[in-house]
Write a protein that holds these residues in place. Structure first.
Motif, PDB file in Angstrom:
ATOM      1  N   ASP A 226       0.853  -1.184   0.000  1.00 38.49           N
ATOM      2  CA  ASP A 226       0.000   0.000   0.000  1.00 38.49           C
ATOM      3  C   ASP A 226       0.893   1.239   0.000  1.00 38.49           C
TER       4      ASP A 226
ATOM      5  N   ARG B 118       0.203   4.293   0.711  1.00 38.37           N
ATOM      6  CA  ARG B 118      -0.106   5.298   1.730  1.00 38.37           C
ATOM      7  C   ARG B 118       0.748   5.057   2.971  1.00 38.37           C
TER       8      ARG B 118
ATOM      9  N   TRP C 229      -4.924  15.156   5.619  1.00 38.54           N
ATOM     10  CA  TRP C 229      -4.754  13.762   5.238  1.00 38.54           C
ATOM     11  C   TRP C 229      -6.117  13.183   4.882  1.00 38.54           C
TER      12      TRP C 229
ATOM     13  N   ASP D 114      -8.359   9.635   2.662  1.00 34.96           N
ATOM     14  CA  ASP D 114      -8.381   8.247   2.196  1.00 34.96           C
ATOM     15  C   ASP D 114      -7.791   7.296   3.241  1.00 34.96           C
TER      16      ASP D 114
ATOM     17  N   ARG E 141      -3.463   3.563   7.671  1.00 36.21           N
ATOM     18  CA  ARG E 141      -2.768   4.302   6.615  1.00 36.21           C
ATOM     19  C   ARG E 141      -3.673   5.392   6.058  1.00 36.21           C
ATOM     20  N   ALA E 142      -3.062   6.464   5.575  1.00 33.77           N
ATOM     21  CA  ALA E 142      -3.807   7.556   4.949  1.00 33.77           C
ATOM     22  C   ALA E 142      -2.904   8.235   3.934  1.00 33.77           C
ATOM     23  N   SER E 143      -3.531   8.959   3.014  1.00 36.54           N
ATOM     24  CA  SER E 143      -2.780   9.700   2.001  1.00 36.54           C
ATOM     25  C   SER E 143      -2.505  11.106   2.507  1.00 36.54           C
TER      26      SER E 143
END
Length: 158
Positions: A54, A56, A87, A89, A110-112
């Motif tokens: 992933d 992110r 931040w 997603d 997790r995040a973008s």
């Protein structure tokens, strides 16, 4: 047998025999790039796609974790703190394995990150909350749920 029937039968037999030639140009499955014959790359007949990492990054810190009973399972709710505002997603991503041998379910929050740098501002404005429904069958035999961020790990027991 008439000459016309003989010619058509011979043409059909030759066409069908081309199907047995795996990499042959006579094989109609190869005519449009289908590659229906043998394995040209030496691979197995059925390949499993590699698991992609992933992209992110993990959120900075896990601040809260709860497991609330619901019909047919439970809702895992996790709140994390990012380093700056914006931040998006966010998701709970299973860690390398779904369930550990010791009965622990591991996730990473997790995040973008925002496309451009933003202010850190208040703690409240940097919080992200994610929820995930776990069925009773997923909870069966489970001793703990562990969620990791970049700086810490929180664990909850069902």
């Amino acid at each position: 047998m008439t000459p016309r029937t003989l010619i058509l039968t011979t043409a059909a037999a030759l066409t069908l025999s081309g199907c047995g030639l795996g990499e042959s140009r006579l094989n109609p499955f190869n005519w449009f790039g289908g590659g229906g014959g043998g394995a040209s790359d030496g691979g197995t007949a059925m390949s499993v796609p590699a698991r992609r990492e992933d992209p992110r990054p993990p959120v900075a810190e896990i601040t809260d974790i709860s497991l609330e009973r619901a019909t047919g399972g439970a809702i895992l709710r996790v709140t994390g703190l990012t380093t700056e505002q914006g931040w998006y997603d966010a998701a709970l991503v299973p860690a390398t394995r779904e369930t550990a041998f010791d009965g622990t379910l591991d996730f990473v929050l997790r995040a973008s990150p925002p496309p451009a740098p933003t202010r850190a501002s208040t703690r409240w404005s940097r919080e992200v909350t994610v929820a995930l429904y776990l069925t009773d069958s997923a909870l069966a035999g489970l001793s703990a749920v562990r969620v990791a961020g970049a700086r810490n790990v929180r664990t909850i027991r069902p």
